[in-house]
Design a protein around this motif. Sequence first.
Motif, PDB file in Angstrom:
ATOM      1  N   ASP A  76       0.827  -1.208   0.000  1.00  0.00           N
ATOM      2  CA  ASP A  76       0.000   0.000   0.000  1.00  0.00           C
ATOM      3  C   ASP A  76       0.862   1.259   0.000  1.00  0.00           C
ATOM      4  O   ASP A  76       0.535   2.256  -0.659  1.00  0.00           O
ATOM      5  CB  ASP A  76      -0.929  -0.020   1.215  1.00  0.00           C
ATOM      6  CG  ASP A  76      -2.042   1.011   1.116  1.00  0.00           C
ATOM      7  OD1 ASP A  76      -2.476   1.301  -0.021  1.00  0.00           O
ATOM      8  OD2 ASP A  76      -2.470   1.528   2.163  1.00  0.00           O
ATOM      9  N   GLU A  77       1.961   1.227   0.729  1.00  0.00           N
ATOM     10  CA  GLU A  77       2.872   2.373   0.762  1.00  0.00           C
ATOM     11  C   GLU A  77       3.467   2.665  -0.614  1.00  0.00           C
ATOM     12  O   GLU A  77       3.820   3.809  -0.919  1.00  0.00           O
ATOM     13  CB  GLU A  77       4.001   2.125   1.764  1.00  0.00           C
ATOM     14  CG  GLU A  77       3.615   2.419   3.211  1.00  0.00           C
ATOM     15  CD  GLU A  77       4.833   2.492   4.110  1.00  0.00           C
ATOM     16  OE1 GLU A  77       5.820   1.765   3.828  1.00  0.00           O
ATOM     17  OE2 GLU A  77       4.815   3.276   5.087  1.00  0.00           O
ATOM     18  N   GLN A  78       3.578   1.613  -1.440  1.00  0.00           N
ATOM     19  CA  GLN A  78       4.094   1.800  -2.798  1.00  0.00           C
ATOM     20  C   GLN A  78       3.007   2.271  -3.760  1.00  0.00           C
ATOM     21  O   GLN A  78       3.280   2.552  -4.926  1.00  0.00           O
ATOM     22  CB  GLN A  78       4.683   0.483  -3.319  1.00  0.00           C
ATOM     23  CG  GLN A  78       5.876  -0.032  -2.532  1.00  0.00           C
ATOM     24  CD  GLN A  78       6.358  -1.387  -3.037  1.00  0.00           C
ATOM     25  OE1 GLN A  78       6.245  -1.698  -4.222  1.00  0.00           O
ATOM     26  NE2 GLN A  78       6.884  -2.205  -2.128  1.00  0.00           N
ATOM     27  N   GLY A  79       1.760   2.338  -3.255  1.00  0.00           N
ATOM     28  CA  GLY A  79       0.644   2.759  -4.088  1.00  0.00           C
ATOM     29  C   GLY A  79       0.220   1.722  -5.104  1.00  0.00           C
ATOM     30  O   GLY A  79      -0.380   2.043  -6.128  1.00  0.00           O
ATOM     31  N   LYS A  80       0.518   0.445  -4.830  1.00  0.00           N
ATOM     32  CA  LYS A  80       0.252  -0.615  -5.805  1.00  0.00           C
ATOM     33  C   LYS A  80      -0.741  -1.660  -5.294  1.00  0.00           C
ATOM     34  O   LYS A  80      -0.893  -2.721  -5.891  1.00  0.00           O
ATOM     35  CB  LYS A  80       1.565  -1.309  -6.192  1.00  0.00           C
ATOM     36  CG  LYS A  80       2.566  -0.368  -6.846  1.00  0.00           C
ATOM     37  CD  LYS A  80       3.885  -1.086  -7.140  1.00  0.00           C
ATOM     38  CE  LYS A  80       4.892  -0.125  -7.778  1.00  0.00           C
ATOM     39  NZ  LYS A  80       6.201  -0.784  -8.031  1.00  0.00           N
ATOM     40  N   THR A  82      -4.052  -3.211  -5.068  1.00  0.00           N
ATOM     41  CA  THR A  82      -5.360  -3.231  -5.719  1.00  0.00           C
ATOM     42  C   THR A  82      -6.333  -4.067  -4.892  1.00  0.00           C
ATOM     43  O   THR A  82      -5.917  -4.902  -4.084  1.00  0.00           O
ATOM     44  CB  THR A  82      -5.254  -3.846  -7.123  1.00  0.00           C
ATOM     45  OG1 THR A  82      -4.858  -5.224  -6.989  1.00  0.00           O
ATOM     46  CG2 THR A  82      -4.211  -3.106  -7.960  1.00  0.00           C
TER      47      THR A  82
END
Length: 718
Positions: A76-80, A82
């Motif tokens: 989640d911290e990497q924005g990935k 889903t």
Amino acid sequence: MSSIHTTLARELGLTAAQVAAVIALVDEGNTIPFIARYRKEATGGMDDAQLRTFDERLAYLRNLEARKAEVLHAIDEQGKLTPELRAKIEAAEVMQRVEDLYKPFKKKRATRASKARDAGLEPLALLILAQGRSDKSPLALAAGLVNAEAGFPTPEAALQGAQDIVAEVIADDAEHTEALRAFTLRTGALAVEAVDPQEKTVYEAYYDFSEPLSRIPNHRVLAVNRGEKEGKLRAKVRVDADAAIEQLERRVVRNPASPFAPVLREAVADGYKRLVAPSLDREMRVLLTERAEADAIKVFAKNTESLLSQRPVRGARVIAIDPGYRTGCKVAVLDEYGKLLDFTTVYPTPPRSEVRKTQDKLAEYVERHRANTIVIGNGTGSSETEEVVADLIAKTDAPLRYTIVNEAGASVYSASQLASEEYPDLDVTTRGAMSLGRRLQDPLAELVKIPPQSIGVGQYQHDLNQAELGRALAGVVERVVNRVGVDLNTASASLLGYVSGVNTAVARNIVAYREEHGRFSDRRELKKVPKLGAKAYQNCAGFLRVAGGANPLDATSVHPESYPVARELLKRAKVKPEALARGGVPDIASRLGDLPALAAELGVGLPTLRDIVAELEKPGRDPRDSAPEVVFSKGIRSFDDLVPGMELTGTVRNVVDFGAFVDIGVKQDGLVHVSKLADRFVRHPSEVVAVGDTVTVWVTAVDKDRGKISLSMVKGKA
């Protein structure tokens, strides 16, 4: 109900109420022995083994949930992260699946793919993976991405860089990995070869060896691992690479007509050979090793439990002999309670061979100390010492017998700090002889002083995961100690340390309190021991016995919390508590009548009531009394006496995956192969025999040159 509760209920066949109750009891700080013995109503009667399995799975599932949370947070911290990926991670049932899903998002050291990404080649890699249409060839597209400074000076180099990215993406895909892992397990084999084919070693059976991963026995995995460790063998996982690549292509190449398909196929093959196959090779070796070690630890634990549960030889006044050659045989004389009465050194073995002098000394001890049993260690010089002892017995009218005991771990104990603290004025060898004698008198009390790994009733124990082995064996010792119970006024700190709720420090405090204040008069006095708090008292009180104390119930396994119920039962049966000290009340159940109705009337669970009644019938019963008796000898049997077809009685000394080793009265134990344990198919020897069992065997073969004896437990089965 949480996912952990649901999983435990499904896997272990438990109700939701049982799962919730056991988790609550564990989280409150109750020990497994306490829960198994005194909380049967809450658990539905789960035994010690079931509760330990539950506890292990609970710990694993909690670690799994914690790891899922860590992985979800990192992605989640990497924005990935889903919704689809979150659902997959949350649905994962094993740690391996979580790690597979996390693999594409882990920070990696510099790879060929990462260098290509840094050079701006990822867009081309995505086109290749998309397998769409293009007016330009992949090489032409790569020409527009040439980057000499980054190490991709030509279109061919740029295209190769894009292929490297594709190969890594394929190798990191959790679904592809799972499919290839299953394929490898199903079709792969462990292939082994010799480092030096000309060298003669114990591993010659593995010099040109191959066996499917799905069928290779655990003991062979451990043998190969040891051979590798010693530099004698090389092993690898062999799998049909072409078939694996073909399977991976079917998963990846969705549009064979795409101009990118040939490049994609090359990337698939490269990804498998360079990234997936080596990783799966390592993973399969780890998987095989973990499986083999888990099985070996299970066998070791079962053997250890059987050994510790052997029947004590009560009333034995022992002459214990630790054999040797040059330094002689150390002798220790013990009374029936294990107290040292005398000790010396004799020299019946070469080079001095003082047989007559040794027999005279032993005869003197028999007369002076009323010794009735001789114990001989099975180490160096054992057979020669046994001949001397057997000859002595043949010439005397005294009621004398002898037996051989396993020396494994005796030297570890005798040289330990514990032995130095117990017997500071004795030398190491005398302590060792004492330990051998006490192993016969009370195996449990003596063997708890030795690290379980050193007892010698397993296979490849020194090659196993020592932390896992130690944890499993500690659980076994704890289970046996608490099943038997411990005399609070005589137990050593070593024995007390395995009692439910008592750690090493508290065990020492109990001994120190006893030395300072004298014998414990009742269980309540335990509350005065430093660092033994209320929860520890609750966990340990029922397993610690006070014989001859003020309260007869203190000598039983009835927990103090149930004393009011026990007193009421004695009252209704018209029996005074003092009767417990005279052997109990054998007919108390019939005196009490309808136990279910009585349980309801007294407000106590029926399982607990039945346990209390059973204890009042026979207070302080020792479950080891139902174990096989020790086999004693009065005469000697030599290797030369053995002939095929001979019927013998022996004692099982060790159980391993491929059979059981049986002591038949000669220096070398004989092997009963698993195929000769019974006249039916036996999956594992532990189905038929256990350490300490007395068995009838028939000699099938004797190899004097190699010192090997083959036995059968089925008459006529060679």
